[in-house]
Design an enzyme around this catalytic site. Structure first.
Site, PDB file in Angstrom:
ATOM      1  N   HIS A  91       1.850   5.306  10.367  1.00  0.00           N
ATOM      2  CA  HIS A  91       1.972   6.154   8.989  1.00  0.00           C
ATOM      3  C   HIS A  91       2.531   7.511   9.564  1.00  0.00           C
ATOM      4  O   HIS A  91       1.979   7.842  10.739  1.00  0.00           O
ATOM      5  CB  HIS A  91       0.916   6.002   8.271  1.00  0.00           C
ATOM      6  N   LYS A 130      -8.357   4.207  -1.288  1.00  0.00           N
ATOM      7  CA  LYS A 130      -7.734   2.702  -1.123  1.00  0.00           C
ATOM      8  C   LYS A 130      -8.959   1.725  -1.076  1.00  0.00           C
ATOM      9  O   LYS A 130      -8.792   0.603  -0.725  1.00  0.00           O
ATOM     10  CB  LYS A 130      -6.999   2.705   0.138  1.00  0.00           C
ATOM     11  N   GLN A 135      -5.844   1.654   6.045  1.00  0.00           N
ATOM     12  CA  GLN A 135      -5.556   0.369   5.307  1.00  0.00           C
ATOM     13  C   GLN A 135      -6.631  -0.706   5.630  1.00  0.00           C
ATOM     14  O   GLN A 135      -6.753  -1.647   4.750  1.00  0.00           O
ATOM     15  CB  GLN A 135      -4.152  -0.178   5.779  1.00  0.00           C
ATOM     16  N   ASP A 151      -7.265   4.913  12.723  1.00  0.00           N
ATOM     17  CA  ASP A 151      -6.820   5.268  11.495  1.00  0.00           C
ATOM     18  C   ASP A 151      -7.097   3.761  10.551  1.00  0.00           C
ATOM     19  O   ASP A 151      -6.386   2.907  10.712  1.00  0.00           O
ATOM     20  CB  ASP A 151      -5.290   5.454  11.346  1.00  0.00           C
ATOM     21  N   CYS A 174       5.964   5.787   3.878  1.00  0.00           N
ATOM     22  CA  CYS A 174       5.510   6.946   5.025  1.00  0.00           C
ATOM     23  C   CYS A 174       5.759   6.328   6.255  1.00  0.00           C
ATOM     24  O   CYS A 174       4.722   6.564   7.050  1.00  0.00           O
ATOM     25  CB  CYS A 174       4.403   7.529   4.350  1.00  0.00           C
TER      26      CYS A 174
END
Lengths: 150, 407
Positions: free
Chosen positions: B124, B227, B204, B201, B365
């Protein structure tokens, strides 16, 4: 099934999306400007052939959504033979129509571009319709080689 | 379908009862942000109604109540990702801020001209741009491990790119544009074998699977609350204590960082060293409530249910002529990114919206991912634990109808 969208996606728009007019590279163009909408990836190159201050020919290449493709296709048709000032006036009217600030906007003032009036109900899609015209504006002002909606 | 209480869960999310353009909402934009259960909404209302004051400040009753709830949420986060200590849980605005914090604090202190930072081609923008900025500031070099046409990291190439100059590896746990779940445990082990720290990261991944940072052995793990069914504006940086201790503060002295010697005693204790200013107290409390809510269901059950949803959606999508799925990794989370022959994703998005279906259309993104697959954008349906097979049917019927309309 898509009855709500009839104002946005009129048959004329589908037609221009399937068979875009003036979709070609122009050899010996007097003006060539790229338009880019980074949010959706719409990208077009607009070519103009000038005859004094009159637009003798207009064509484009690129890829985008149905709204942006139909808009640039219709635009290349309508500006042919117009003077720079006439084209700029049309851009002003088109901008007024698509941003929808004037509720009493006279659709007759933009001729067949009126099929794009539906975008005013879809704020996220207004830029799809206006990309072509911003690109034309830059080409007429001979400002720069590429423009972005952002 | 598994015995998953999806109807009960749906009833907990008030927004799912909304009508969109006079049709029942089918919300499939969960990878962008997901909706909030009543328990999270109530936690914020209750805090402001009964317990709110500034934290860590006063001796008065409300300040103590507020602080207890705030720090209680930190403990919930710690347990949720199985961190070793509350000190390792830093509240930030989101995953983006967490990566920027690591880049500007850890990065500036440890990464010099000629050093290398290794990422992957499926990141991302939030795991690209902070490192580009750091490279610009330091003269370090950003290395990018390639992906294949299935949207999977080419692991052998990744391993080759780990060099004597690599100072940090920063990799997405699960790709937002493709759904790919990376072999992060293997990646961490490979980097650690050369003494290189790893940031994961998890923006998600976190709502879709149980995450155990000690098992992964990652050095940093970042995610956003929004999220994870929690409010927007709050996120978490997990970092191993020793690393965080040694890092200079992020805010309130950026220019001085390069001049000071790297002594932890000069700064506040963890985690407060990295939490300058009054924090987003209610959002932290909301994050705690979201974690309670998820724990009551069970992350493993959520993962199993979502895997069934994805398998069902993928099977249905493959039957649609002219539909190309972007991202077909073997290990994949509940994201279905796709393009349709001759129909731009933005047209897909507008058309589906008229049917009450919310999907994302765009570059997500992740412009380099779009470039790799040579598409300007994709349409993306991303699923959450409250989605159903029936909703996927509505989506697929919508796609088939719009293909017909476009002719």
């Amino acid at each position: 099934m898509f009855d709500d969208l009839r104002d946005l996606y009129q048959e004329v728009i589908f037609d221009h999306n399937r068979n875009p007019r003036n979709f070609r590279v122009m050899e010996n163009a007097d003006r060539q400007v790229e338009g880019f909408n980074p949010l959706c990836g719409d990208r077009l190159t607009l070519y103009l052939k000038m005859d004094g201050d009159r637009i003798a020919d207009a064509s484009f290449q690129g890829s985008g959504c149905a709204i942006s493709t139909a808009s640039v296709s219709l635009m290349t048709e309508i500006v042919k033979g117009k003077t720079e000032q006439e084209a700029e006036d049309l851009f002003t009217k088109f901008h007024e129509m698509t941003t929808g600030k004037d509720e009493n906007f006279n659709l007759e003032a933009v001729g067949k571009l009126a099929v794009l009036a539906g975008v005013r109900e879809y704020p996220a899609r207004v830029k799809c319709a206006t990309l072509a015209w911003h690109t034309l504006d830059a080409a007429l002002k001979n400002e720069q080689k590429s423009i972005s909606t952002e | 379908m598994t015995n998953f209480p999806v109807e009960k869960i749906r009833a907990d999310f008030p927004i799912l009862a909304e009508l969109i353009r006079n049709k029942p909402l089918v919300y499939l934009d969960n990878a962008a942000t997901c909706q909030k259960p009543q328990a999270v909404i109530d936690s914020i209302v209750n805090l402001y109604s009964h317990d709110y004051a500034n934290v860590h400040r006063g001796v008065h009753t409300l300040s103590i109540r507020s602080t207890d709830k705030f720090e209680g949420a930190r403990t919930k986060v710690k347990d949720f990702i199985n961190a070793g200590h509350e000190k390792e849980i830093i509240f930030v605005r989101g995953a983006t801020e967490a990566i920027n914090l690591v880049a500007q604090s850890y990065g500036k202190a440890n990464i010099k001209a000629g050093d290398e930072i290794l990422i992957t081609a499926m990141e991302h923008h939030s795991n690209i741009v902070p490192w580009q900025m750091l490279c610009e500031q330091t003269g370090a070099i950003l290395k990018v491990a390639p992906i294949n046409l299935q949207g999977e990291l080419i692991y052998a190439e990744f391993e080759k790119l780990i060099s004597d100059k690599t100072r940090l590896v920063s990799v997405v746990h699960m790709s937002n544009a493709l759904g790919t779940i990376n072999p992060v445990k293997k990646i961490v082990a490979a980097a650690h074998a050369k003494g290189i720290p790893v940031l994961l990261d998890g923006a998600q991944a976190i709502p879709h699977m149980a995450v155990d940072v000690q098992d992964l052995d990652c050095d940093f793990y970042v995610f956003s609350g929004h999220k994870l069914y929690a409010p927007s504006g709050i996120g978490v940086l997990y970092g191993k204590q020793a690393l965080l201790e040694a890092m200079p503060p992020y805010q309130g002295g950026g220019d001085m960082i390069r001049k000071v010697t790297f002594e932890e005693t000069e700064y506040n204790t963890l985690p407060y060293k990295f939490e300058a200013g009054t924090p987003s107290i209610a959002d932290v409390v909301g994050l705690g409530a979201a974690i309670d809510y998820l724990n009551a269901i069970g992350m493993d059950k959520i993962a199993a249910y979502e895997a069934e949803l994805l398998a069902y959606a993928t099977e249905k999508a493959r039957q649609i002529k002219g539909l190309r799925i972007i991202g077909e990794a073997e290990h994949k989370g509940a994201i279905l990114s796709f393009v349709l022959d001759k129909i731009h994703p933005h047209d897909i998005g507008t058309m589906l919206d008229s049917l009450g279906i919310a999907i994302r259309a765009g570059h997500h993104c992740a412009m380099p991912v779009m470039d790799f697959f040579q598409v300007p954008a994709t349409a993306r349906a991303s699923f959450a634990m409250y989605n159903t097979k029936e909703e996927i049917d509505v989506l697929m019927k919508g796609i088939e109808s719009l293909i017909e309309v476009f002719g």
